[in-house]
Write a protein that holds these residues in place. Sequence first.
Motif, PDB file in Angstrom:
ATOM      1  N   GLU A  55       0.838  -1.190   0.000  1.00  0.00           N
ATOM      2  CA  GLU A  55       0.000   0.000   0.000  1.00  0.00           C
ATOM      3  C   GLU A  55       0.880   1.250   0.000  1.00  0.00           C
ATOM      4  OE1 GLU A  55      -2.105  -0.456   3.636  1.00  0.00           O
ATOM      5  OE2 GLU A  55      -3.503  -1.955   2.850  1.00  0.00           O
ATOM      6  N   HIS A  57       0.688   5.603   0.963  1.00  0.00           N
ATOM      7  CA  HIS A  57      -0.071   6.613   1.686  1.00  0.00           C
ATOM      8  C   HIS A  57       0.118   7.960   0.994  1.00  0.00           C
ATOM      9  CE1 HIS A  57      -1.519   9.090   5.050  1.00  0.00           C
ATOM     10  NE2 HIS A  57      -2.086   7.985   5.499  1.00  0.00           N
ATOM     11  N   GLU A  61       0.434  12.060   7.639  1.00  0.00           N
ATOM     12  CA  GLU A  61       0.817  10.804   8.294  1.00  0.00           C
ATOM     13  C   GLU A  61      -0.320  10.182   9.096  1.00  0.00           C
ATOM     14  OE1 GLU A  61       4.232   9.199  11.428  1.00  0.00           O
ATOM     15  OE2 GLU A  61       4.273  11.247  10.656  1.00  0.00           O
ATOM     16  N   GLY A  66      -5.769   8.031   3.816  1.00  0.00           N
ATOM     17  CA  GLY A  66      -4.775   8.252   2.777  1.00  0.00           C
ATOM     18  C   GLY A  66      -4.182   7.000   2.168  1.00  0.00           C
ATOM     19  N   TRP A  67      -4.484   5.831   2.705  1.00  0.00           N
ATOM     20  CA  TRP A  67      -3.880   4.598   2.199  1.00  0.00           C
ATOM     21  C   TRP A  67      -4.570   4.109   0.929  1.00  0.00           C
ATOM     22  CZ3 TRP A  67       0.664   3.135   3.772  1.00  0.00           C
ATOM     23  CH2 TRP A  67       1.100   3.476   5.056  1.00  0.00           C
ATOM     24  N   GLN A  68      -3.765   3.700  -0.043  1.00  0.00           N
ATOM     25  CA  GLN A  68      -4.284   3.143  -1.294  1.00  0.00           C
ATOM     26  C   GLN A  68      -3.584   1.820  -1.576  1.00  0.00           C
ATOM     27  OE1 GLN A  68      -4.648   5.830  -4.615  1.00  0.00           O
ATOM     28  NE2 GLN A  68      -4.148   4.228  -6.104  1.00  0.00           N
ATOM     29  N   LYS A 101       3.730   9.602   0.714  1.00  0.00           N
ATOM     30  CA  LYS A 101       4.232   9.810   2.070  1.00  0.00           C
ATOM     31  C   LYS A 101       4.870   8.557   2.665  1.00  0.00           C
ATOM     32  CE  LYS A 101       2.297  13.931   2.080  1.00  0.00           C
ATOM     33  NZ  LYS A 101       3.064  15.188   2.081  1.00  0.00           N
ATOM     34  N   GLU A 102       4.257   7.394   2.410  1.00  0.00           N
ATOM     35  CA  GLU A 102       4.725   6.153   3.026  1.00  0.00           C
ATOM     36  C   GLU A 102       4.388   4.964   2.131  1.00  0.00           C
ATOM     37  OE1 GLU A 102       4.089   6.030   7.627  1.00  0.00           O
ATOM     38  OE2 GLU A 102       2.367   7.072   6.770  1.00  0.00           O
ATOM     39  N   ARG A 104       3.441   0.806   2.857  1.00  0.00           N
ATOM     40  CA  ARG A 104       3.164  -0.170   3.917  1.00  0.00           C
ATOM     41  C   ARG A 104       3.114  -1.562   3.293  1.00  0.00           C
ATOM     42  NH1 ARG A 104      -1.764   0.865   7.849  1.00  0.00           N
ATOM     43  NH2 ARG A 104      -3.036   0.533   5.969  1.00  0.00           N
ATOM     44  N   LYS A 134       5.698   0.072   7.966  1.00  0.00           N
ATOM     45  CA  LYS A 134       5.665   1.329   7.220  1.00  0.00           C
ATOM     46  C   LYS A 134       7.074   1.817   6.909  1.00  0.00           C
ATOM     47  CE  LYS A 134       1.382   2.742   9.506  1.00  0.00           C
ATOM     48  NZ  LYS A 134       0.762   3.756  10.415  1.00  0.00           N
TER      49      LYS A 134
END
Length: 280
Positions: A55, A57, A61, A66-68, A101-102, A104, A134
Amino acid sequence: MQKYRLLGLASAALLGLASCSKNSSESAGSAKLEVRLTDTPGNFSAVVLDVQQVEVHLKDENDPSGWQTLAFTPQAVNVLDYVNGKSALLVNTDFAPGDLKEIRLILGPNSYVVGTDNQRYDLKTPSGQTSGVKLKLDKVTLQANATYQLLLDFDVAKSIVERGNWRAGNDKKERYLLKPVIRLVAQNLQGGLSGTANPAAARPQVLAIRSTILGPDTVSTFADASGAFQLRGLAAGTYQVQFFPTTTAPAGQSAYKNVGVPNITVTTNQVTSLGVTQLQ
């Protein structure tokens, strides 16, 4: 160089594992997101990660919306297949321009290592099986009609730790824990170094060291059985390349020696060849 120690899950290695299918419909103005995994070898016969989900983000944070989830087929991948310039393509997809941003990664319960004793040992990855691991990204902005590549350099030797209380024959304790150490390289850092160490039997560790205002930036790998090595994803600059043999010379031969090669220039989008380096 950015190094990330992800506590708990096999974050980095995860990435290297599965390959994502490419979206066939390409919309005008979209960006391309490519994630690749490469590996620094360790003293194992196999390191297999059970990667279930990847995933990204896209928002602040602490914003859970925001997670896809990326299109991804869960699979087990031996990260040791991707060393010395090889990389696994995990994601290659159209993506809306904007900031990432991140990342995961979610691992399943079936990760394991095979030691040099040819025995299989389950790999303990407690937190990642539930909440995931993450990896934060700095200044990763996808632009329209451009491709952004993230190269994840997973360090097996530093990431897999033997439990201090493990004893042979004690099958109630996992022998190894996964505490991933990953070097993240952005797309514009595409320089590299390659060459051959002679004799190949020395099996040297190869370090490329670049001085920066934050201190030495060091990237390492090991020469393969033919003596060949390659380091990818290096920032442009001047490096000192060091060779440290990991074996001893046979009786009657000259000893293998540590060798340093200074002032090697690496440029963007080009692999610099060192030719043959003599270690004897």
